[in-house]
Design a protein around this motif. Structure first.
Motif, PDB file in Angstrom:
ATOM      1  N   SER A 158       0.806  -1.216   0.000  1.00 26.64           N
ATOM      2  CA  SER A 158       0.000   0.000   0.000  1.00 26.64           C
ATOM      3  C   SER A 158       0.835   1.260   0.000  1.00 26.64           C
ATOM      4  N   SER A 159       2.064   1.161   0.487  1.00 27.63           N
ATOM      5  CA  SER A 159       2.823   2.396   0.656  1.00 27.63           C
ATOM      6  C   SER A 159       4.208   2.390   0.032  1.00 27.63           C
ATOM      7  N   SER A 160       4.772   1.238  -0.265  1.00 28.36           N
ATOM      8  CA  SER A 160       6.159   1.245  -0.726  1.00 28.36           C
ATOM      9  C   SER A 160       6.481  -0.062  -1.468  1.00 28.36           C
ATOM     10  N   GLN A 188      -2.807  -5.661   3.910  1.00 23.74           N
ATOM     11  CA  GLN A 188      -2.856  -4.482   3.073  1.00 23.74           C
ATOM     12  C   GLN A 188      -3.040  -4.924   1.626  1.00 23.74           C
ATOM     13  N   SER A 189      -3.032  -3.983   0.731  1.00 22.49           N
ATOM     14  CA  SER A 189      -3.198  -4.332  -0.687  1.00 22.49           C
ATOM     15  C   SER A 189      -1.818  -4.454  -1.341  1.00 22.49           C
ATOM     16  N   ILE A 202       0.819  -2.472 -14.575  1.00 22.33           N
ATOM     17  CA  ILE A 202       0.634  -2.703 -13.141  1.00 22.33           C
ATOM     18  C   ILE A 202      -0.700  -3.405 -12.932  1.00 22.33           C
ATOM     19  N   SER A 203      -0.714  -4.306 -11.989  1.00 21.49           N
ATOM     20  CA  SER A 203      -1.916  -5.107 -11.741  1.00 21.49           C
ATOM     21  C   SER A 203      -2.916  -4.332 -10.886  1.00 21.49           C
ATOM     22  N   ASP A 204      -4.128  -4.829 -10.883  1.00 25.50           N
ATOM     23  CA  ASP A 204      -5.100  -4.346  -9.904  1.00 25.50           C
ATOM     24  C   ASP A 204      -4.652  -4.791  -8.510  1.00 25.50           C
TER      25      ASP A 204
END
Length: 489
Positions: A158-160, A188-189, A202-204
């Motif tokens: 999600s962030s890095s 997280q995603s 880039i993937s979903d």
């Protein structure tokens, strides 16, 4: 002319070595289906050029240009654009077969070589999870796939960017991400970024959910009190850190209740429902449970029916008397007062250990007064009053009146006594009962026969005690004495 052109072309392909490179350092990168521009460092000022030849992999020529005429093989018809002024070349509609080394010869002494790499563009980047709903401290894997050639992979949360560590493994050329000993903080995603020299994708996002708990299970009561009055409404709440949300069951004194859910409402609570309440949280994914610390619910019955009962109906001085303070309700506490002030205890006035019984070893008249027993518990209070009247006497009987009077004067004697209830009086003269039962003996005209010893007998009908006093009276005959005569009291 055409023979000379082919001789020129043959010499360019087979034997010419350029003296100075006129192409940039390679390689060049281009996508399948796209185009590429081979740009030389030459300018119009460097011309005119006697001839230019472009070839592929040293053996296949693409174009031969001389004196304004061009020779292009069929395979490159409609695929190239030649720029005579700079000897540059554009190649279109690229295929994977177009990858290789390209060379240019510019007569008489210039040329260069450059490599062209062809890549299939990237599209349809997808991430396939092994599982997206995990239990804490298990592991998960994500696999990234995409069309295209010469793929490189970067994983991002999600962030890095995600990098390898003790718990994170990136394998299979970067296409597989594995996280072991998953914690809730890994929830997280995740995305996969795929790239090659000519494109990227880039993937979903894939959301990783981690089931954990229950833990930190606790409960609270509202209102929060040390004691509750019987009949109160109490709301108990249970909470726990858990994914998915925990299921709750309730217990009192270790016995399971039929109630469930995060809230338990106790309406019109009764004394019998007092006890230690706790809740148990259960996670259907982790299959674990945790029980909260218990909360003590202390239910007290309201103080009522306060009364004071005496051991006797009549309080006679010197007798032993008890007052008992009775009440219903839970955990009563008793406090006694007398005439609005704290009760003073002594050897003769004592209280039982629980303050229920007030004992007078030998009741005295000073013990008369209003007694209050205040009964209370943490949720209520009530009081009862009782008035003690100590019956005593008669004592200190006295007769007030003159001891010397003249005939025909008024006889007035007053008898007094300390007594509760008030004493009754009997009068005697020289031992014989005379008319009159009040405290005052009155005769309007004295006679000489009224001289003698007057006795007042005071009697208490409750204590059944009596006491007497005597008074000497002399009635002298004749006229009244002058003012200088001693008339007595």
């Amino acid at each position: 002319m055409e023979a000379a052109f082919y001789l020129f072309l043959l010499g360019a392909i087979t034997g010419f070595t350029e003296a100075a490179g006129i192409l940039p350092d390679g390689p060049l990168n281009a996508p399948v289906g796209g185009s590429v521009m081979f740009t030389t460092s030459l300018t119009e000022a460097d011309g005119p050029f006697l001839g230019v030849t472009w070839s592929f992999n040293t053996t296949f020529f693409i174009i031969s240009y001389q004196s304004g005429s061009s020779l292009i093989p069929p395979a490159y018809q409609d695929r190239i654009t030649f720029f005579p002024s700079t000897a540059s070349l554009e190649l279109k509609y690229l295929t994977l077969d177009d990858g290789g080394e390209y060379s240019v010869t510019v007569f008489p002494d210039r040329g260069g070589r450059i490599k062209l790499d062809i890549y299939v563009p990237i599209f349809s980047v997808t991430v396939t999870p092994q599982s997206s709903d995990l239990v804490e401290f298990s592991s998960f894997s994500l696999t990234c796939s995409s069309s295209g050639s010469s793929l490189s992979f970067i994983w991002m949360n999600s962030s890095s960017e995600v990098t390898s560590s003790d718990r994170v493994q990136i394998t299979d050329g970067g296409s597989t991400l594995t996280v072991v000993d998953v914690t809730r903080y890994d929830e997280q995603s995740y995305r996969c970024r795929v790239f090659n020299p000519v494109s990227e994708g880039i993937s979903d996002p894939v959301n990783i959910l981690v089931s954990y708990g229950p833990e930190n299970t606790k409960m609270s009561a509202s209102p929060s009190q040390e004691f509750y009055e019987e009949g109160s409404d109490i709301s108990l709440s249970c909470s726990a850190d858990s994914r998915p949300s925990a299921q709750f069951t309730w217990f009192v004194n270790g016995t399971k209740l039929p109630d469930s859910g995060p809230e338990l409402t106790l309406r019109n609570i009764q004394f019998s429902q007092r006890g230690d309440y706790s809740c148990q949280a259960f996670n259907s994914r982790t299959l674990t449970n945790e029980t909260s610390p218990s909360v003590s619910i202390s239910v007290l019955q309201k103080i009522s029916g306060v009364s004071i009962k005496a051991s006797t109906e009549q309080f006679i001085e010197g007798s032993s008397v008890t007052l008992t303070c009775e009440a219903s309700g839970s955990s009563p506490s008793r406090t006694w007062k007398k005439d609005g002030s704290d009760l003073n205890l002594s050897e003769d006035v004592t209280l039982s250990e629980d303050n229920t019984v007030l004992t007078f070893k030998a009741v005295k008249k000073e013990n008369s007064g209003e007694y209050v027993c205040l009964v209370s518990n943490p949720v209520s209070s009530s009081e009862a009053k009782f008035t003690i009247v100590v019956n005593y006497g008669p004592a200190n009987v006295q007769i007030e009146g003159k001891d010397l009077i003249n005939e025909n004067d008024q006889i007035k004697l007053i008898c007094s006594a300390e007594s509760t209830p008030s004493a009754t009086f009997t009068w005697r003269l020289n031992g014989s009962e005379i008319t009159g039962s009040s405290a005052e003996f009155l005769k309007e005209k004295a006679q000489s026969s009224d001289s003698g010893t007057y006795t007042c007998e005071a009697k208490n009908i409750i204590t059944e005690k009596q006491s007497t006093a005597e008074h000497e009276l002399h009635v002298q005959p004749g006229e009244k004495m002058s003012s200088g005569t001693d008339e007595g009291k």
